[in-house]
Design a protein around this motif. Structure first.
Motif, PDB file in Angstrom:
ATOM      1  N   ALA A  35       0.833  -1.214   0.000  1.00  0.00           N
ATOM      2  CA  ALA A  35       0.000   0.000   0.000  1.00  0.00           C
ATOM      3  C   ALA A  35       0.860   1.255   0.000  1.00  0.00           C
ATOM      4  O   ALA A  35       0.824   2.073   0.920  1.00  0.00           O
ATOM      5  N   CYS A  36       1.679   1.427  -1.056  1.00  0.00           N
ATOM      6  CA  CYS A  36       2.536   2.602  -1.173  1.00  0.00           C
ATOM      7  C   CYS A  36       1.688   3.819  -1.556  1.00  0.00           C
ATOM      8  O   CYS A  36       1.301   3.982  -2.713  1.00  0.00           O
ATOM      9  N   ASP A  37       1.411   4.659  -0.593  1.00  0.00           N
ATOM     10  CA  ASP A  37       0.511   5.793  -0.772  1.00  0.00           C
ATOM     11  C   ASP A  37       1.286   7.083  -0.571  1.00  0.00           C
ATOM     12  O   ASP A  37       2.015   7.246   0.418  1.00  0.00           O
ATOM     13  N   THR A  38       1.139   8.026  -1.507  1.00  0.00           N
ATOM     14  CA  THR A  38       1.839   9.304  -1.402  1.00  0.00           C
ATOM     15  C   THR A  38       0.963  10.407  -0.815  1.00  0.00           C
ATOM     16  O   THR A  38       1.369  11.562  -0.757  1.00  0.00           O
ATOM     17  N   THR A  39      -0.227  10.063  -0.390  1.00  0.00           N
ATOM     18  CA  THR A  39      -1.148  11.080   0.129  1.00  0.00           C
ATOM     19  C   THR A  39      -0.623  11.710   1.410  1.00  0.00           C
ATOM     20  O   THR A  39      -0.673  12.935   1.588  1.00  0.00           O
ATOM     21  N   ASN A  40      -0.110  10.886   2.310  1.00  0.00           N
ATOM     22  CA  ASN A  40       0.355  11.378   3.604  1.00  0.00           C
ATOM     23  C   ASN A  40       1.845  11.124   3.760  1.00  0.00           C
ATOM     24  O   ASN A  40       2.321  10.009   3.546  1.00  0.00           O
ATOM     25  N   GLU A  41       2.579  12.162   4.142  1.00  0.00           N
ATOM     26  CA  GLU A  41       4.002  12.014   4.432  1.00  0.00           C
ATOM     27  C   GLU A  41       4.186  11.625   5.901  1.00  0.00           C
ATOM     28  O   GLU A  41       3.397  12.002   6.751  1.00  0.00           O
ATOM     29  N   HIS A  42       5.249  10.864   6.157  1.00  0.00           N
ATOM     30  CA  HIS A  42       5.507  10.383   7.514  1.00  0.00           C
ATOM     31  C   HIS A  42       6.909  10.780   7.950  1.00  0.00           C
ATOM     32  O   HIS A  42       7.808  10.912   7.119  1.00  0.00           O
ATOM     33  N   PRO A  43       7.126  10.940   9.236  1.00  0.00           N
ATOM     34  CA  PRO A  43       8.501  11.136   9.717  1.00  0.00           C
ATOM     35  C   PRO A  43       9.295   9.850   9.573  1.00  0.00           C
ATOM     36  O   PRO A  43       8.740   8.751   9.618  1.00  0.00           O
ATOM     37  N   ALA A  44      10.594   9.993   9.370  1.00  0.00           N
ATOM     38  CA  ALA A  44      11.449   8.816   9.198  1.00  0.00           C
ATOM     39  C   ALA A  44      11.592   8.063  10.512  1.00  0.00           C
ATOM     40  O   ALA A  44      11.582   8.665  11.588  1.00  0.00           O
ATOM     41  N   GLY A 318      15.350  15.604   5.386  1.00  0.00           N
ATOM     42  CA  GLY A 318      16.794  15.566   5.555  1.00  0.00           C
ATOM     43  C   GLY A 318      17.420  14.258   5.134  1.00  0.00           C
ATOM     44  O   GLY A 318      18.464  13.860   5.641  1.00  0.00           O
ATOM     45  N   ILE A 319      16.792  13.566   4.209  1.00  0.00           N
ATOM     46  CA  ILE A 319      17.360  12.377   3.582  1.00  0.00           C
ATOM     47  C   ILE A 319      17.647  11.252   4.578  1.00  0.00           C
ATOM     48  O   ILE A 319      18.777  10.996   4.944  1.00  0.00           O
ATOM     49  N   GLY A 320      16.604  10.588   5.043  1.00  0.00           N
ATOM     50  CA  GLY A 320      16.852   9.319   5.683  1.00  0.00           C
ATOM     51  C   GLY A 320      16.390   9.107   7.104  1.00  0.00           C
ATOM     52  O   GLY A 320      15.725   9.938   7.707  1.00  0.00           O
ATOM     53  N   PHE A 321      16.787   7.928   7.620  1.00  0.00           N
ATOM     54  CA  PHE A 321      16.472   7.540   8.989  1.00  0.00           C
ATOM     55  C   PHE A 321      17.059   8.571   9.959  1.00  0.00           C
ATOM     56  O   PHE A 321      18.212   8.977   9.815  1.00  0.00           O
ATOM     57  N   ILE A 329      24.667  13.073  10.626  1.00  0.00           N
ATOM     58  CA  ILE A 329      23.685  13.229   9.556  1.00  0.00           C
ATOM     59  C   ILE A 329      22.760  12.012   9.492  1.00  0.00           C
ATOM     60  O   ILE A 329      23.101  10.917   9.956  1.00  0.00           O
ATOM     61  N   ASN A 330      21.586  12.224   8.922  1.00  0.00           N
ATOM     62  CA  ASN A 330      20.636  11.131   8.750  1.00  0.00           C
ATOM     63  C   ASN A 330      21.137  10.157   7.691  1.00  0.00           C
ATOM     64  O   ASN A 330      22.018  10.481   6.892  1.00  0.00           O
ATOM     65  N   PHE A 331      20.559   8.954   7.650  1.00  0.00           N
ATOM     66  CA  PHE A 331      21.115   7.843   6.868  1.00  0.00           C
ATOM     67  C   PHE A 331      20.047   7.260   5.951  1.00  0.00           C
ATOM     68  O   PHE A 331      18.950   6.935   6.400  1.00  0.00           O
ATOM     69  N   TRP A 332      20.389   7.159   4.655  1.00  0.00           N
ATOM     70  CA  TRP A 332      19.490   6.538   3.688  1.00  0.00           C
ATOM     71  C   TRP A 332      20.304   5.595   2.805  1.00  0.00           C
ATOM     72  O   TRP A 332      21.025   6.038   1.910  1.00  0.00           O
ATOM     73  N   PRO A 333      20.244   4.277   3.028  1.00  0.00           N
ATOM     74  CA  PRO A 333      21.103   3.340   2.286  1.00  0.00           C
ATOM     75  C   PRO A 333      20.694   3.220   0.827  1.00  0.00           C
ATOM     76  O   PRO A 333      19.515   3.316   0.479  1.00  0.00           O
ATOM     77  N   ILE A 334      21.681   3.025  -0.045  1.00  0.00           N
ATOM     78  CA  ILE A 334      21.418   2.816  -1.470  1.00  0.00           C
ATOM     79  C   ILE A 334      21.803   1.409  -1.924  1.00  0.00           C
ATOM     80  O   ILE A 334      21.496   1.004  -3.037  1.00  0.00           O
ATOM     81  N   LYS A 335      22.485   0.639  -1.066  1.00  0.00           N
ATOM     82  CA  LYS A 335      22.935  -0.688  -1.471  1.00  0.00           C
ATOM     83  C   LYS A 335      23.228  -1.513  -0.227  1.00  0.00           C
ATOM     84  O   LYS A 335      23.439  -0.977   0.862  1.00  0.00           O
ATOM     85  N   SER A 336      23.289  -2.858  -0.407  1.00  0.00           N
ATOM     86  CA  SER A 336      23.570  -3.739   0.718  1.00  0.00           C
ATOM     87  C   SER A 336      24.394  -4.924   0.232  1.00  0.00           C
ATOM     88  O   SER A 336      24.520  -5.177  -0.964  1.00  0.00           O
ATOM     89  N   ARG A 337      24.936  -5.659   1.199  1.00  0.00           N
ATOM     90  CA  ARG A 337      25.667  -6.888   0.867  1.00  0.00           C
ATOM     91  C   ARG A 337      24.719  -8.053   0.676  1.00  0.00           C
ATOM     92  O   ARG A 337      25.126  -9.109   0.217  1.00  0.00           O
ATOM     93  N   GLY A 338      23.451  -7.868   1.047  1.00  0.00           N
ATOM     94  CA  GLY A 338      22.428  -8.840   0.696  1.00  0.00           C
ATOM     95  C   GLY A 338      22.172  -9.941   1.684  1.00  0.00           C
ATOM     96  O   GLY A 338      21.261 -10.725   1.491  1.00  0.00           O
TER      97      GLY A 338
END
Length: 384
Positions: A35-44, A318-321, A329-338
């Motif tokens: 349910a990816c909804d863009t109506t309401n924004e949420h805090p990280a 502010g870009i991220g968790f 600074i806040n953290f927003w990952p772009i990749k992982s080791r899986g």
């Protein structure tokens, strides 16, 4: 300012209907509704709910390494990067430059023309491309290990190359002209085609002279022993299991935010396309297309504990968790080791980091040694 991927195996037959975006639901593989909804924004969410440890590693800047950075892979010992000036290897410990792999643009024995997408590094080997060849180099000492000839069919290119295991890979060809006969193939590293699967984005060819590339037509990510994939015109994320079956796993439920699968003419700016997807024990994290965390304007976070999907506006948040670990600074990952117990990372431009951390140079001494035009900083988190 800089801006900143042999023995044969038996393949389980994959139904052509798997890419039709029809959700299946059975007792063992129930599709999870996001349910990816863009109506309401949420805090990280708080960063402490995602990771237990955070590291900041500036990549050494010198005449060899300076350039645009497109991708990075973190291993136990190294950080391997895809850049405009070559495939560079840095120390995982402190970001010190170690070596350049191959010679980009050189037609000699060690030359290559481009990178795999995503950058393929596994077991301290990196795979690069040159025309119809795949070239395997050692990350440890930079030596050439093997060349693999992969015959390309006319009109198709190897856009995305994702390993399924040590002998088999997925090849995903972007539908740039609207006339591709296939979009996904499963091949051995020696070139044998094991399976061809049609894709959902079967564009109408509007202009016969046009060749339009749509980055991230398909996004792949690793989690546990499986690979997951999603086409950007499809509402479903599929799990590819060890037997190479494609199983519907997540439903994004984007509704009218999903681009149409068969026509470019109807595309609108508000359609949502994801360039990065990462999964951890607690979260599924989806980001807009972007190389660094600074490039993405929005993201979604699915919390497996609460069952909620949160929509984040990066510009406002502010870009991220929210960083409650060290207050930096806040953290927003772009990749992982899986892996389920994994490292995840983001690549942030030096200029962006300095702007966000202008008052904290005494707390983080490495800030005193970097400048706006330096290489990116890799921020690595160890998941809980």
């Amino acid at each position: 300012m800089k801006k900143y991927i042999l023995p044969y195996i038996v393949i389980i037959m994959i139904s052509n209907s798997l890419f039709s975006c029809i959700h299946t639901d059975d007792s063992e593989n129930k599709v999870i509704q996001l349910a990816c909804d863009t109506t309401n924004e949420h805090p990280a969410p708080l960063l402490s709910t995602l990771i237990s440890k955070i590291e900041y590693i500036p990549l050494e800047t010198n005449d060899t390494t300076l350039g645009d950075y497109w991708d990075a892979v973190v291993t136990d010992k190294y950080i391997v990067t895809a850049t405009s000036t070559g495939c560079h290897v840095f120390s995982r410990k402190n970001g010190a430059f170690i070596r350049t792999i191959g010679m980009k643009g050189d037609q000699g024995a060690l030359g290559y023309s481009s990178f795999t997408s995503p950058l393929y590094v596994i077991n301290n080997k990196v795979l690069l491309k040159r025309n119809k060849e795949l070239i395997l180099f050692s990350v440890e000492d930079g030596t050439l290990l093997r060349k693999i000839t992969m015959e390309e069919e006319e009109g198709h290119t190897y856009d995305d190359m994702v390993p399924l295991n040590d002998t088999t890979m997925i090849i995903y060809s972007h539908n740039q002209t609207g006339e591709n006969e296939y979009n996904l193939q499963i091949r051995t590293f020696s070139g044998e085609v094991l399976k061809t699967v049609p894709a959902s984005n079967r564009f109408e060819r509007i202009d016969k002279t046009a060749r339009v590339s749509f980055n991230n037509e398909c996004v792949f990510y690793n989690y546990g022993s499986n690979i997951y994939m999603r086409e950007f015109t499809c509402d479903t994320i599929y799990k590819i299991d060890a037997s190479m079956n494609l199983i519907p796993y997540y439903s994004l439920e984007l509704g009218d935010k999903l681009p149409p699968a068969n026509s470019r003419e109807e595309w609108k700016s508000y359609y949502l396309r994801f360039g990065k997807i990462i999964e951890t024990k607690r979260y599924l994290i989806l980001s807009e297309t972007g190389v660094t965390s600074s490039d993405a304007r929005f993201g979604f976070i699915y919390d497996k504990v609460s069952g909620e999907t949160k929509y984040l506006n990066h510009i406002k948040d502010g870009i991220g968790f929210t960083n409650d670990l060290d207050g930096f600074i806040n953290f927003w990952p772009i990749k992982s080791r899986g892996n389920e117990t994994q490292e995840i990372w983001q690549m942030i431009q030096a200029e962006d980091l300095l702007q966000q951390a202008s008052s904290k140079q005494t707390e983080y001494p490495f800030l005193e040694s970097i400048h706006e035009e330096d290489n990116p900083i890799i921020i690595i988190g160890t998941t809980i």
